[in-house]
Design a protein around this motif. Structure first.
Motif, PDB file in Angstrom:
ATOM      1  N   THR A  90       0.837  -1.202   0.000  1.00 39.80           N
ATOM      2  CA  THR A  90       0.000   0.000   0.000  1.00 39.80           C
ATOM      3  C   THR A  90       0.869   1.248   0.000  1.00 39.80           C
ATOM      4  N   ARG A  91       1.897   1.274   0.833  1.00 39.45           N
ATOM      5  CA  ARG A  91       2.772   2.439   0.883  1.00 39.45           C
ATOM      6  C   ARG A  91       3.564   2.587  -0.421  1.00 39.45           C
TER       7      ARG A  91
ATOM      8  N   HIS B 195      -7.303  -3.558 -10.413  1.00 37.70           N
ATOM      9  CA  HIS B 195      -8.062  -4.791 -10.580  1.00 37.70           C
ATOM     10  C   HIS B 195      -7.732  -5.765  -9.461  1.00 37.70           C
ATOM     11  N   SER B 196      -8.758  -6.302  -8.809  1.00 39.18           N
ATOM     12  CA  SER B 196      -8.606  -7.332  -7.785  1.00 39.18           C
ATOM     13  C   SER B 196      -7.772  -6.784  -6.623  1.00 39.18           C
ATOM     14  N   ALA B 197      -6.579  -7.339  -6.374  1.00 45.34           N
ATOM     15  CA  ALA B 197      -5.730  -6.749  -5.349  1.00 45.34           C
ATOM     16  C   ALA B 197      -5.401  -5.299  -5.684  1.00 45.34           C
ATOM     17  N   GLY B 198      -5.282  -5.000  -6.969  1.00 40.94           N
ATOM     18  CA  GLY B 198      -5.076  -3.615  -7.376  1.00 40.94           C
ATOM     19  C   GLY B 198      -6.276  -2.737  -7.067  1.00 40.94           C
ATOM     20  N   GLY B 199      -7.476  -3.324  -7.098  1.00 45.68           N
ATOM     21  CA  GLY B 199      -8.660  -2.580  -6.682  1.00 45.68           C
ATOM     22  C   GLY B 199      -8.593  -2.210  -5.217  1.00 45.68           C
ATOM     23  N   HIS B 200      -8.118  -3.157  -4.404  1.00 41.12           N
ATOM     24  CA  HIS B 200      -7.877  -2.851  -2.993  1.00 41.12           C
ATOM     25  C   HIS B 200      -6.891  -1.700  -2.853  1.00 41.12           C
ATOM     26  N   LEU B 201      -5.801  -1.751  -3.613  1.00 38.56           N
ATOM     27  CA  LEU B 201      -4.732  -0.774  -3.453  1.00 38.56           C
ATOM     28  C   LEU B 201      -5.166   0.625  -3.864  1.00 38.56           C
ATOM     29  N   VAL B 202      -5.927   0.765  -4.957  1.00 38.06           N
ATOM     30  CA  VAL B 202      -6.354   2.121  -5.323  1.00 38.06           C
ATOM     31  C   VAL B 202      -7.394   2.650  -4.346  1.00 38.06           C
ATOM     32  N   ALA B 203      -8.219   1.773  -3.792  1.00 34.55           N
ATOM     33  CA  ALA B 203      -9.161   2.230  -2.772  1.00 34.55           C
ATOM     34  C   ALA B 203      -8.416   2.740  -1.543  1.00 34.55           C
TER      35      ALA B 203
ATOM     36  N   ALA C  71      -7.037  -3.183   9.281  1.00 36.50           N
ATOM     37  CA  ALA C  71      -6.433  -1.890   8.978  1.00 36.50           C
ATOM     38  C   ALA C  71      -6.278  -1.680   7.478  1.00 36.50           C
ATOM     39  N   GLU C  72      -6.087  -2.761   6.719  1.00 30.67           N
ATOM     40  CA  GLU C  72      -5.896  -2.669   5.278  1.00 30.67           C
ATOM     41  C   GLU C  72      -7.199  -2.842   4.495  1.00 30.67           C
ATOM     42  N   SER C  73      -8.324  -2.957   5.172  1.00 26.12           N
ATOM     43  CA  SER C  73      -9.602  -3.169   4.492  1.00 26.12           C
ATOM     44  C   SER C  73     -10.254  -1.832   4.155  1.00 26.12           C
ATOM     45  N   PRO C  74     -10.490  -1.547   2.877  1.00 24.20           N
ATOM     46  CA  PRO C  74     -11.172  -0.298   2.533  1.00 24.20           C
ATOM     47  C   PRO C  74     -12.526  -0.131   3.215  1.00 24.20           C
ATOM     48  N   VAL C  75     -13.241  -1.224   3.488  1.00 22.65           N
ATOM     49  CA  VAL C  75     -14.544  -1.082   4.137  1.00 22.65           C
ATOM     50  C   VAL C  75     -14.420  -0.506   5.538  1.00 22.65           C
ATOM     51  N   ALA C  76     -13.223  -0.559   6.127  1.00 24.63           N
ATOM     52  CA  ALA C  76     -13.004   0.003   7.454  1.00 24.63           C
ATOM     53  C   ALA C  76     -12.703   1.494   7.413  1.00 24.63           C
ATOM     54  N   MET C  77     -12.494   2.037   6.219  1.00 25.13           N
ATOM     55  CA  MET C  77     -12.164   3.443   6.075  1.00 25.13           C
ATOM     56  C   MET C  77     -13.419   4.300   6.090  1.00 25.13           C
ATOM     57  N   ALA C  78     -13.268   5.553   6.454  1.00 24.23           N
ATOM     58  CA  ALA C  78     -14.370   6.498   6.334  1.00 24.23           C
ATOM     59  C   ALA C  78     -14.684   6.708   4.858  1.00 24.23           C
ATOM     60  N   PRO C  79     -15.946   6.866   4.497  1.00 23.22           N
ATOM     61  CA  PRO C  79     -16.283   7.104   3.097  1.00 23.22           C
ATOM     62  C   PRO C  79     -15.538   8.322   2.560  1.00 23.22           C
ATOM     63  N   PRO C  80     -14.900   8.194   1.412  1.00 19.54           N
ATOM     64  CA  PRO C  80     -14.124   9.317   0.864  1.00 19.54           C
ATOM     65  C   PRO C  80     -15.014  10.360   0.215  1.00 19.54           C
ATOM     66  N   GLN C  81     -14.460  11.531   0.022  1.00 19.00           N
ATOM     67  CA  GLN C  81     -15.161  12.614  -0.659  1.00 19.00           C
ATOM     68  C   GLN C  81     -14.968  12.556  -2.171  1.00 19.00           C
ATOM     69  N   VAL C  82     -14.021  11.776  -2.616  1.00 12.49           N
ATOM     70  CA  VAL C  82     -13.735  11.624  -4.044  1.00 12.49           C
ATOM     71  C   VAL C  82     -14.752  10.679  -4.676  1.00 12.49           C
ATOM     72  N   PRO C  83     -15.219  10.953  -5.910  1.00 14.08           N
ATOM     73  CA  PRO C  83     -16.111  10.010  -6.587  1.00 14.08           C
ATOM     74  C   PRO C  83     -15.465   8.642  -6.774  1.00 14.08           C
TER      75      PRO C  83
END
Length: 262
Positions: free
Chosen positions: A114-115, A137-145, A194-206
């Protein structure tokens, strides 16, 4: 419960073994074309390691902005050279496209990757002006999120992010702890959350989540979970499975390309 089969894609896709050679052939041809036109900046480094590098493919004329595409492979496989052809759609529409490689598990942990991607996005942003659109895509989808986490990117780079498209993303990493892959991923409960996007606050970006209708049920669930957590649209692409859901990125008029850039 062992979820290894639930997260296995290849056994449920016809002629799955043909896809990597097909990707490599298409990518090599496109890279050669772009290199011949002096529109490929290959191997731009964003760190000290041999895999901490990206390729930048330029359109004809001044770029409208930057697309960064992050590949998948469960954080354990592939590199930027396999996916060059997926830049073709955006490049034809006037966008520059960066494709980073990154270190793979188990040499590093997912949090390290991620870093690295944050560093890659920052490096690419320094090469191209204008808005930035992220797709993975896939793991890359996780990373961009994950790039939408607070302070993940420098403020001046984060302010340029105009759209993020996680394609068939892994949005909750906790189930992966119940797969055989975790021998290499080495996820523990703290890192998985900690690495799960669903645990993050909803972003302001579309954000648009994109997933194939013919994917394994867990990937449809992972896409839905992210859509619900972030209150963002989830597009289910008819008849597409996990390996061909990205094909449209190579076409300037494909729905996925138009949606990413629109």
């Amino acid at each position: 419960m062992d979820l290894s089969d639930a997260y296995a894609n290849g056994p449920y896709i016809a002629q799955a073994e043909d896809y990597p050679p097909r990707w490599n052939t298409a990518a090599a041809a496109f890279r050669a074309e772009m290199a011949a036109e002096d529109r490929l900046k290959a191997g731009l480094t964003y760190g000290d390691g041999p895999r901490e590098a990206l390729d930048l493919i330029l359109p004809e004329g001044a770029p409208q902005g930057l697309v960064v595409f992050v590949h998948g492979g469960y954080w354990m496989a592939f590199g930027r050279e396999t996916w060059s052809h997926l830049a073709a759609g955006a490049v034809a529409r006037g966008w520059a496209v960066a494709l980073p490689s990154y270190d793979l598990c188990p040499r590093v942990r997912i949090s390290d990757i991620t870093r690295q991607i944050a560093a890659a996005v920052t490096r690419a942003a320094g090469e191209v002006d204008g808005p930035i659109r992220l797709a993975g895509h896939s793991a890359g989808g996780h990373l961009v999120a994950r790039m939408l986490a607070p302070a993940m990117l420098p403020e001046e780079v984060a302010a340029r992010i105009a759209h993020v498209m996680p394609i068939s993303p892994l949005s909750d990493l906790r189930p992966l702890m119940q797969t055989g892959m975790n021998e290499r991923l080495q996820l523990d409960a703290d890192e998985a959350w900690a690495e799960s996007p669903v645990a993050m606050a909803p972003p302001q970006v579309p954000v648009t989540v994109w997933v194939g209708a013919a994917e394994r049920p867990v990937f449809l669930e992972q896409a839905r979970w992210l859509g619900e957590a972030w209150s963002c649209p989830v597009v289910v692409d008819d008849e597409k499975h996990h390996f061909d859901v990205i094909d449209g990125l190579a076409e300037p008029d494909a729905a996925i390309t138009a949606h990413l850039l629109g």
